[in-house]
Design an enzyme around this catalytic site. Structure first.
Site, PDB file in Angstrom:
ATOM      1  N   ASP A  47       2.669 -33.519   0.455  1.00  0.00           N
ATOM      2  CA  ASP A  47       3.925 -33.798   1.156  1.00  0.00           C
ATOM      3  C   ASP A  47       3.684 -33.435   2.614  1.00  0.00           C
ATOM      4  O   ASP A  47       2.789 -32.647   2.922  1.00  0.00           O
ATOM      5  CB  ASP A  47       5.017 -32.922   0.544  1.00  0.00           C
ATOM      6  N   CYS A  87       0.841  -1.190   0.000  1.00  0.00           N
ATOM      7  CA  CYS A  87       0.000   0.000   0.000  1.00  0.00           C
ATOM      8  C   CYS A  87       0.881   1.246   0.000  1.00  0.00           C
ATOM      9  O   CYS A  87       2.096   1.160   0.078  1.00  0.00           O
ATOM     10  CB  CYS A  87      -0.920   0.016   1.209  1.00  0.00           C
ATOM     11  N   ASP A 124       6.689 -28.932  -0.983  1.00  0.00           N
ATOM     12  CA  ASP A 124       7.776 -27.961  -1.041  1.00  0.00           C
ATOM     13  C   ASP A 124       9.057 -28.779  -1.144  1.00  0.00           C
ATOM     14  O   ASP A 124       9.018 -29.963  -1.385  1.00  0.00           O
ATOM     15  CB  ASP A 124       7.773 -27.060   0.189  1.00  0.00           C
ATOM     16  N   ASP A 152      10.594 -32.885  -3.383  1.00  0.00           N
ATOM     17  CA  ASP A 152       9.269 -32.987  -3.983  1.00  0.00           C
ATOM     18  C   ASP A 152       9.255 -32.545  -5.431  1.00  0.00           C
ATOM     19  O   ASP A 152       8.289 -32.774  -6.137  1.00  0.00           O
ATOM     20  CB  ASP A 152       8.274 -32.110  -3.226  1.00  0.00           C
ATOM     21  N   CYS A 187       3.266   1.640   2.818  1.00  0.00           N
ATOM     22  CA  CYS A 187       4.457   0.794   2.720  1.00  0.00           C
ATOM     23  C   CYS A 187       5.514   1.484   1.864  1.00  0.00           C
ATOM     24  O   CYS A 187       6.696   1.508   2.209  1.00  0.00           O
ATOM     25  CB  CYS A 187       4.122  -0.553   2.088  1.00  0.00           C
TER      26      CYS A 187
END
Lengths: 55, 759
Positions: free
Chosen positions: B448, B48, B634, B638, B51
């Protein structure tokens, strides 16, 4: 018919002006951060003095 | 910061990743000449105006930083700085509560295709507008010389538009034909060039009708669809690339003569001695020469328990060094490491996916021959009936134009971009449109365990049964270590305001020792900390934990850990089951750890202790049995499975290569992202099919009229625009229904994290 001789080139010229304006804006990176530009308008200019002015 | 308040969630994540070393930052930055450098960071949580301001203001105050500019669309900050030493921007951003990541500058190349597409849209739009203007005059009754003038002007405007904007289609069509394939671009290219040629002939011949307007406005509409399609893919791709990368960028090399040098990963060769400090990832496979430490292997093998290593042990690239400095000897170059093996497995597993063809492609493969055949038959029919080749040709071209897949070209990308936008707002990024189509068709979900169903982050489970004073002392000591167990204990710091402990030393592989007021406190392995408690039975209020706190060798507290489940894991699994999916779990972790997680989530089928190739086999077996598999995972291990599955999803915390392999990446902690993505994909799939049905119905209606020779350019233009507008309107319905879906997950997540941090 004679008016068309003026009007059509004028219409085309104005259209081309708009087109080249858009292409210029595109090339100069004005569409790179649309979300940021929308938010930046809310930031007070004096607080941003001397920072982030590049690009 | 009030609108973002990333503080709470970030505080937890900040602890998890160490900022890159200044050598690494230097490697990743661009030199701008002189001693100026530019470093680009990805800041995924900036979203935003506040930020932007917070980040830019804070960074510009730092010494040696020339300027900082936030790009909110790509969530990046480019910082220009000068001088030899790297300014501490990671620390500054960290203090503000933003987690930053470096990313490769090579990826940051300007998107040429997009700017080419946008320029083409602009030129086509300009030409279409002007030609329409002239055409309207013709339709409203211009005659003779005036009409010819307008036609000639249209022809002149259309030439550059077709040459410049049409290039994209001509190129792709030529490419497809050269390889003996058919795609949507072939009828487009044939249609617009035939229409142009015929109109030019008409103009020369002082004819009544010309199709320049149809030819160019068709191009305009199709280019819009093409651009939207491209924007969606590109946006997701940059966002995925912008996240943290886990493969390390370089390493400190210890030369024979004692000098040290920082080399990029690609230049590491077997035999080099590397110095790995705590908090760094192992860059290449190798053997430990000296030093003791704990390694976090979860991203490589799926094991949750850190592995203790000492001289002589073999270590794999990608594992994270947690507690002590290590000297290692590289045994493989980066291209021969474990990581490279994963890439090979991935390529081998690719087959399942590349066979998939997008709905739009499948439709156009049928559509193109039908359209051309219809136009050709019309031509032959009129030739036979009237013998007037000019009339037959005009009608055949009218058929080509009115059937041109304008609505079809828009139908698919526009639904996908609306759906992708919706998912993006919910924190799920989509790699490309076909991923959504594939996700809509799955019937089996495979998860996983470590890092996906669980956070790969242990949580203290017996805190309530530990003496609060002891817990506070342990938390104070644990704050000095990076070990996952320590971090879990350290989150209880300040729990009851105990004075802090004095000198703390870490014994890699064993634990932490602190000396205060003559007492020796040890936090760590049972055998090491409780050196007087040989029987191992004393002082065990909560049970079985291998981690204890001891005072002068006597155990005073035991800690039991459990890998924390990812938020909403159970709800997500339930929703998937309700949607008619069967849910499996695959893991590289031990059977005991797996069965606990499977039981608590209600997953009946699971397979523990699998190697990466085992996961691929499992998925291939399911695929052979006729299932369409979604893989959620992850980690390096994997990655081949992510590739082998019909469609795949990875959390943002996944290994870099895993995120690259996955079709979807979800940024938030909640696993509800999985059912949400499936739901949106299914609805998008329905809308796409509806849109295709609309396009076909429109053709069924329009083609006979065109074949019978009743289509004037005006009717063709109106029909074409109307079908496009209907398709766009239908796609927007997805947004309307999706708005009703809750925004709640984000808000709830934040409070949950705060609660988790302060029990």
């Amino acid at each position: 018919m004679t008016t068309l001789v003026y009007l059509i080139p004028v219409a085309l010229f104005l259209g081309a002006l708009g087109l080249s304006g858009f292409l210029w804006a595109l090339r100069s990176g004005q569409y790179e951060d649309l979300d940021g530009a929308a938010e930046r308008i809310l930031i007070e200019p004096d607080q941003r003095d001397g920072e982030g002015r590049q690009n | 910061m009030s609108c973002c308040a990333p503080g709470a969630e970030m505080a937890l994540e900040m602890a998890a990743s160490a900022p890159p070393s200044s050598e690494e930052i230097k490697l990743a930055s661009r030199s701008l000449g002189g001693d100026m450098h530019q470093t680009d960071l990805s800041v995924p949580t900036a979203h935003c105006g506040a930020c932007i301001q917070a980040i830019e203001t804070a960074l510009c105050k730092v010494e040696n930083i020339e300027s900082a500019r936030v790009n909110l669309s790509t969530k990046r900050v480019s910082i220009r700085w000068h001088g030899d030493s790297v300014p501490p921007f990671f620390a500054v951003l960290g203090r503000l509560g933003y987690q930053a990541h470096l990313f490769d500058t090579e990826i940051d190349e300007k998107d040429r295709t997009l700017s080419e597409l946008i320029r083409a849209v602009a030129v086509a739009g300009f030409a279409a507008g002007n030609i329409m203007l002239l055409s309207v005059s013709v339709w409203s009754g211009a005659e003779g010389a005036t009409r010819d003038l307008f036609h000639w002007l249209s022809a002149l405007i259309a030439i550059p538009a077709l040459a410049f904007a049409g290039r994209i289609f001509f190129r792709s069509a030529a490419n497809a034909l050269r390889h003996g394939r058919m795609n949507m671009d072939v009828p487009i290219a044939v249609g617009i060039s035939l229409a142009y040629a015929m109109s030019l002939y008409e103009t020369i011949d002082h004819g009544e009708h010309a199709y320049f307007d149809a030819s160019v406005s068709l191009l305009f509409f199709l280019l819009i669809g093409r651009t939207l399609d491209h924007v969606m893919r590109e946006r997701a791709r940059t966002a995925v690339n912008g996240l943290s990368r886990l493969a390390s960028r370089g390493s400190l090399v210890l030369r024979e003569d004692g000098t040290r040098e920082y080399l990029p990963v690609a230049e590491l060769v077997p035999g080099l001695r590397l110095l790995i400090v705590a908090g760094e990832r192992i860059p290449v496979d190798g053997d430990i020469v000296s030093g003791n430490s704990d390694l976090d292997c979860s991203i490589v093998s799926g094991e949750t328990e850190p592995k203790t290593v000492s001289a002589g042990a073999h270590v794999q690239a990608g594992t994270l060094n947690l507690t002590g400095p290590l000297t290692m000897q590289a045994t493989a170059a980066a291209k021969d490491s474990f990581l490279a093996e994963m890439v090979r497995l991935m390529e081998a597993a690719e087959g399942g996916r590349s066979r998939y063809r997008r709905i739009a492609d499948r439709v156009s493969a049928l559509y193109a021959p039908v359209v051309h055949l219809a136009a050709f038959v019309t031509f032959l029919g009129w030739m036979a009936a009237s013998g007037d080749w000019h009339r037959a040709m005009t009608i055949a071209i009218a058929v080509l134009i009115i059937t041109c897949p304008c609505a079809l070209g828009l139908a698919v990308p526009i639904v996908q971009i609306v759906a992708a936008r919706r998912l993006f707002e919910a924190g799920v990024m989509v790699k490309d449109g076909s991923a959504m189509e594939r996700l809509a068709g799955i019937d089996t979900a495979v998860f996983d365990k470590t890092g996906t169903l669980t956070l790969g982050r242990p949580k203290l489970v017996n805190a309530s049964s530990i003496d609060p004073t002891m817990l506070a002392i342990a938390a104070d000591m644990a704050a000095h270590s990076r070990h996952p167990f320590s971090r879990a204990i350290a989150s209880y710091a300040g729990y009851c305001g105990q004075p802090s402990v004095g000198s703390v030393t870490e014994h890699p592989g064993f634990g932490i020792e602190a000396v205060t007021q003559g007492n020796t406190w040890r936090l760590g392995r049972r055998g090491w900390a409780g050196w007087k408690a040989r029987t191992g039975g004393e002082g065990k209020p909560g049970g079985y934990g291998g981690t204890v706190l001891s005072k002068n060798g006597n155990i005073v507290a035991c800690f039991a850990f459990e890998d924390a489940l990812r938020q909403d894991a159970k709800a997500a699994i339930c929703q998937l089951k309700d949607a008619g999916l069967s849910v499996d779990m695959l893991s590289g972790d031990t059977a005991k750890a797996c069965s606990e997680v499977a039981k608590s989530l209600g997953i009946a089928s699971f397979a523990p202790a699998l190697l990466p190739s085992g996961k691929v086999e499992w998925i291939e077996a399911l695929t052979r049995a006729g299932h369409k598999v979604l893989m959620v995972g992850d980690g390096f291990n994997d990655t081949p499975a992510l590739r082998a599955a019909h469609v795949s999803m990875a959390p943002a915390t996944a290994a870099d290569i895993g995120r690259q392999a996955a079709d979807f990446v979800f940024l938030r902690e909640s696993l509800l992202a999985v059912p949400l993505a499936m739901d949106v994909s299914r609805r998008a799939g329905r809308l796409i099919r509806q849109n295709i049905a609309i396009a076909i119905a429109y053709n069924a209606f329009a083609v006979p009229i065109a074949v019978l020779g009743h289509v004037t350019p005006l009717i063709a233009a109106i029909a074409m625009s109307a079908s496009s507008l209907i398709v766009i309107g239908n796609a927007m319905r997805l947004d309307a229904t999706a708005k009703a879906a809750p925004e709640a997950p984000l808000a709830r997540r934040r409070t949950d994290v705060i609660e988790a941090a302060r029990p």
